[in-house]
Structure formats: C-alpha cells, structure tokens
Design a protein around this motif. Structure first.
Motif, short mmCIF file in Angstrom:
data_model
loop_
_atom_site.label_atom_id
_atom_site.label_comp_id
_atom_site.label_asym_id
_atom_site.label_seq_id
_atom_site.Cartn_x
_atom_site.Cartn_y
_atom_site.Cartn_z
N ALA A 177 41.02 45.44 50.61
CA ALA A 177 39.62 45.78 50.30
C ALA A 177 38.74 44.53 50.27
O ALA A 177 37.57 44.58 50.63
CB ALA A 177 39.54 46.50 48.95
N ALA A 221 47.73 51.41 46.26
CA ALA A 221 46.84 50.25 46.36
C ALA A 221 47.11 49.21 45.27
O ALA A 221 46.93 48.02 45.50
CB ALA A 221 45.38 50.72 46.26
N GLY A 260 43.87 43.14 40.98
CA GLY A 260 44.63 42.01 40.42
C GLY A 260 43.74 40.89 39.92
O GLY A 260 44.20 39.97 39.24
C1 LIG Z 1 44.92 30.05 44.56
C2 LIG Z 1 44.80 31.27 45.42
C3 LIG Z 1 45.31 31.25 46.71
C4 LIG Z 1 45.21 32.39 47.51
N1 LIG Z 1 45.71 32.34 48.78
C5 LIG Z 1 45.65 33.44 49.55
C6 LIG Z 1 46.18 33.44 50.88
O1 LIG Z 1 46.75 32.45 51.36
N2 LIG Z 1 46.07 34.57 51.60
C7 LIG Z 1 45.45 35.71 51.10
O2 LIG Z 1 45.37 36.71 51.80
N3 LIG Z 1 44.94 35.73 49.87
C8 LIG Z 1 45.02 34.63 49.08
N4 LIG Z 1 44.49 34.68 47.81
C9 LIG Z 1 43.78 35.92 47.36
C10 LIG Z 1 44.76 36.89 46.76
O3 LIG Z 1 45.63 37.37 47.76
C11 LIG Z 1 44.06 38.09 46.11
O4 LIG Z 1 45.02 38.67 45.34
C12 LIG Z 1 43.52 39.19 46.99
O5 LIG Z 1 42.61 38.69 47.88
C13 LIG Z 1 42.74 40.23 46.16
O6 LIG Z 1 43.62 41.11 45.55
P1 LIG Z 1 43.42 41.50 44.02
O7 LIG Z 1 44.32 42.62 43.75
O8 LIG Z 1 43.56 40.28 43.18
O9 LIG Z 1 41.91 42.04 44.03
P2 LIG Z 1 40.66 41.70 43.11
O10 LIG Z 1 40.46 40.22 43.05
O11 LIG Z 1 40.77 42.43 41.83
O12 LIG Z 1 39.51 42.37 44.00
C14 LIG Z 1 39.07 41.78 45.20
C15 LIG Z 1 37.93 42.64 45.80
O13 LIG Z 1 38.44 43.87 46.31
C16 LIG Z 1 37.87 44.99 45.61
N5 LIG Z 1 38.97 45.92 45.36
C17 LIG Z 1 40.18 45.60 44.86
N6 LIG Z 1 40.97 46.68 44.84
C18 LIG Z 1 40.25 47.70 45.34
C19 LIG Z 1 40.55 49.08 45.59
N7 LIG Z 1 41.75 49.58 45.32
N8 LIG Z 1 39.56 49.85 46.10
C20 LIG Z 1 38.34 49.33 46.39
N9 LIG Z 1 38.02 48.02 46.20
C21 LIG Z 1 38.97 47.23 45.68
C22 LIG Z 1 37.28 44.42 44.33
O14 LIG Z 1 36.19 45.19 43.86
C23 LIG Z 1 36.85 43.03 44.79
O15 LIG Z 1 35.61 43.10 45.45
C24 LIG Z 1 44.57 33.56 46.99
C25 LIG Z 1 44.07 33.59 45.68
C26 LIG Z 1 44.18 32.46 44.89
C27 LIG Z 1 43.62 32.51 43.49
#
Ligand SMILES: Cc1cc2nc3c(=O)[nH]c(=O)nc-3n(C[C@H](O)[C@H](O)[C@H](O)COP(=O)(O)OP(=O)(O)OC[C@H]3O[C@@H](n4cnc5c(N)ncnc54)[C@H](O)[C@@H]3O)c2cc1C
Length: 292
Positions: free
Chosen positions: A117, A74, A33
C-alpha cells in the motif's frame, strides 16, 4: 522530531475501520507496522487527523493456499512471510525478495500489505507482486474488489486504492514447481532501499520459454514490467545471445531519473547488469527443476 497531533483508533473489526476512514473523509491513515508511516509523521511529511490501527482487527494475518493461489493477510508481518513454509514452497521469489527488505527489526514489524500500500518506488514487494501476476483485495464501504498489481500502482507512493479502502489481502498464483526465478538488487548498504532491483520468473524448458516475467524497481515512479525484453525471451528462447540481447533491451527501455542516490545513467546501466545476472540464475534453476 515529534509527530503532529492525531486521534488514534484501534477498531476490533474491519467494518469499523472502514467506517472510521469514511468518517474522516480522506484525512485518516491506516496504521499497519508503522515502519514507513511513523517516520513520515515524525518528519512531518504527513499530518493526518487520525490513525486507524489495524492490529486488533482479526483475520488479517493468515497465510493460506486456496484454488491455486496463496492468500496473505495484509497484516502478515514481513518476517512471518519470510519464515512461512507456504511462502517458501509456493512463492520462493517472494521469500528471496524479503531478504532484501530492510532489516530484521523492520521486517518484524512491517507488514506485507503495508509495504504494497505504501508503494515506495524502490520497494521490493510491489515488484514481486507484479512479477507474479498478483492482486490485492481492497475492502471498502461497498464491499470487496480485486485489483491486479498492474492496476494498483500508480505513481510515487500512490496506489489506486480509495482513502476509504483497506488493503485486506494479497493474492498471488502459486508458482509452478518447474520454474526459474531470481531477485537481484544493488543497494548502497544491505537493508537499504534498492537503487535498482530486478525480479524474474521463467517457465518452460531448456529449449523454449513459455512465460517470462522481468520486472524492475527503482527506475520510475512504480515497478515496471520490461515487456519488450520478456517478449524476446518468449520468442527466441533462453540461449546466451538472447539473454544478452534481452538484458540490453531492459536497459534501453527503462526511463529512470537522476536523484541524490544515483544518476539516471547509472540506474540504466544497473538495469542491464542486474537483468542479466537474474536471468542467468533463473535459467540455471529452471534447468535444475526440469531435471528434478
Ligand atoms: C530502516 C528502514 C529500512 C527499510 N528498508 C526497506 C527496504 O529495503 N525495502 C522496502 O521495501 N522497505 C523498506 N523499509 C520500509 C518497510 O518495509 C515498511 O515496513 C513498509 O514500507 C511499510 O509497511 P508497514 O506495515 O510498516 O506500513 P505502515 O508504515 O504502517 O504504512 C505505510 C503506508 O501504507 C498505508 N497502509 C498500510 N497498510 C495498509 C492497508 N492494509 N491498507 C491500506 N493502506 C495501508 C499506511 O496508511 C501508510 O500510508 C524500510 C524501513 C525502515 C525503517
């Protein structure tokens, strides 16, 4: 700020994604994401040679029940899980926890697999995975392996996944209808990461607790099961004195450190307070479910 230069790939199959990860020998990152990865690139905390975007890979965003387990692809967006009837029915603890994860816009993009992850030490979903005895499927060059939550989280932002593995699915046993559960959290503002969060699941009845889970986030490099407190509940039941003693024990056994967000003492204090709140709410639900 701008991210450093990177190559971008959007493979159309999981096998292709894994081949790309192999080709870059640990210097590529999976993009899900982007809610954590993109800010980290923009702040130049990371400089991978390439991003391997999973969004075109089919079959990674289903939610289904199979053999008593809920299987969540995932790439399922956090918001989709929050709105899912399957999650509401079989994993109400996860549904409750998702309300604490970031904000509507971040949950609309952020994925279930990405949050797990990423292994942020204050995140809610890793805590939930541990509280529900869940596991993930890691798909890599030699096939699939299942990794239990307790074996997945290593330390700050670090899991035991190899750099050539994709977290492809999350598997969580469906919660029993007769159970009590709760998530309690303290954060400075709604949507911020937890200073401390607690998740609990209780099974049994008013007299006997057959299974207790009490897990904390924000008090170490990874989510932590508060086993000594769980054992007290399983041995001595769910009366007021035991709840008080188990909450005190929870605060005693955590080993938080101080950082600019909160002192170690404050985090320890919060652990006890939130554990008690979570247990009391879960016990009430357990009692209602036993009579229902
Ligand atoms: C303003 C703000 C507030 C937030 N508040 C919170 C909160 O209160 N609580 C909380 O838990 N999170 C919070 N987050 C983080 C949010 O939940 C992220 O979405 C989450 O941490 C990462 O998910 P993503 O899908 O965006 O992953 P990405 O940002 O795309 O990836 C994150 C990491 O995981 C790895 N990765 C992702 N998917 C996989 C996979 N399928 N296999 C292997 N590696 C993978 C990537 O390589 C990277 O290293 C916040 C984010 C923001 C911007």
């Amino acid at each position: 700020m701008k991210p450093p230069k990177f190559a971008y790939h959007a493979p159309a199959a999981l096998g292709e994604a894994i081949q790309l990860l192999e080709r870059y020998r640990g210097n590529a990152r999976v993009l899900a994401g982007g809610q954590s990865l993109i800010p980290m690139l923009n702040f130049r905390l990371l400089a991978p040679e390439a991003l391997v975007d999973l969004r075109r890979v089919p079959g990674l965003a289903d939610i289904r029940v199979s053999q008593g387990r809920v299987c969540i692809g995932a790439m399922t967006r956090q918001r989709a899980a929050e709105n899912s009837q399957v999650v509401a029915q079989h994993l109400p603890l996860m549904q409750e926890a998702l309300g604490w994860v970031g904000h509507l816009p971040t949950r609309s993009r952020g994925t279930i697999g990405g949050s797990i992850a990423h292994a942020d030490p204050s995140a809610e979903l890793p805590m939930v995975l541990l509280a529900l005895d869940g596991a993930v499927v890691a798909t890599g060059p030699s096939g699939e392996r299942v990794v239990a939550a307790d074996d997945l989280f290593d330390s700050l932002f670090t899991t035991t996944l190899a750099t050539t593995e994709v977290l492809s699915e999350v598997r969580i046993p469906a919660m029993q209808a007769r159970s009590g559960f709760a998530v309690e959290e303290y954060a400075r503002r709604k949507g911020d990461f937890a200073i401390v969060g607690i998740a609990t699941v209780l099974e049994g009845d008013a007299k006997r607790c057959t299974r207790a889970r009490l897990v904390a986030t924000g008090v170490g490099g990874r989510p932590i099961r508060l086993r000594a407190a769980e054992q007290m509940l399983e041995k001595d039941g769910l009366g007021a004195e035991t709840v008080e003693a188990a909450s005190r024990k929870a605060a005693e056994i955590v080993e938080p450190t101080s950082d600019p967000n909160a002192s170690a003492d404050f985090r320890r204090h919060l652990t006890g307070v939130l554990a008690k709140r979570a247990l009391l709410r879960a016990i009430k639900l357990l009692q209602e479910s036993s009579h229902g």
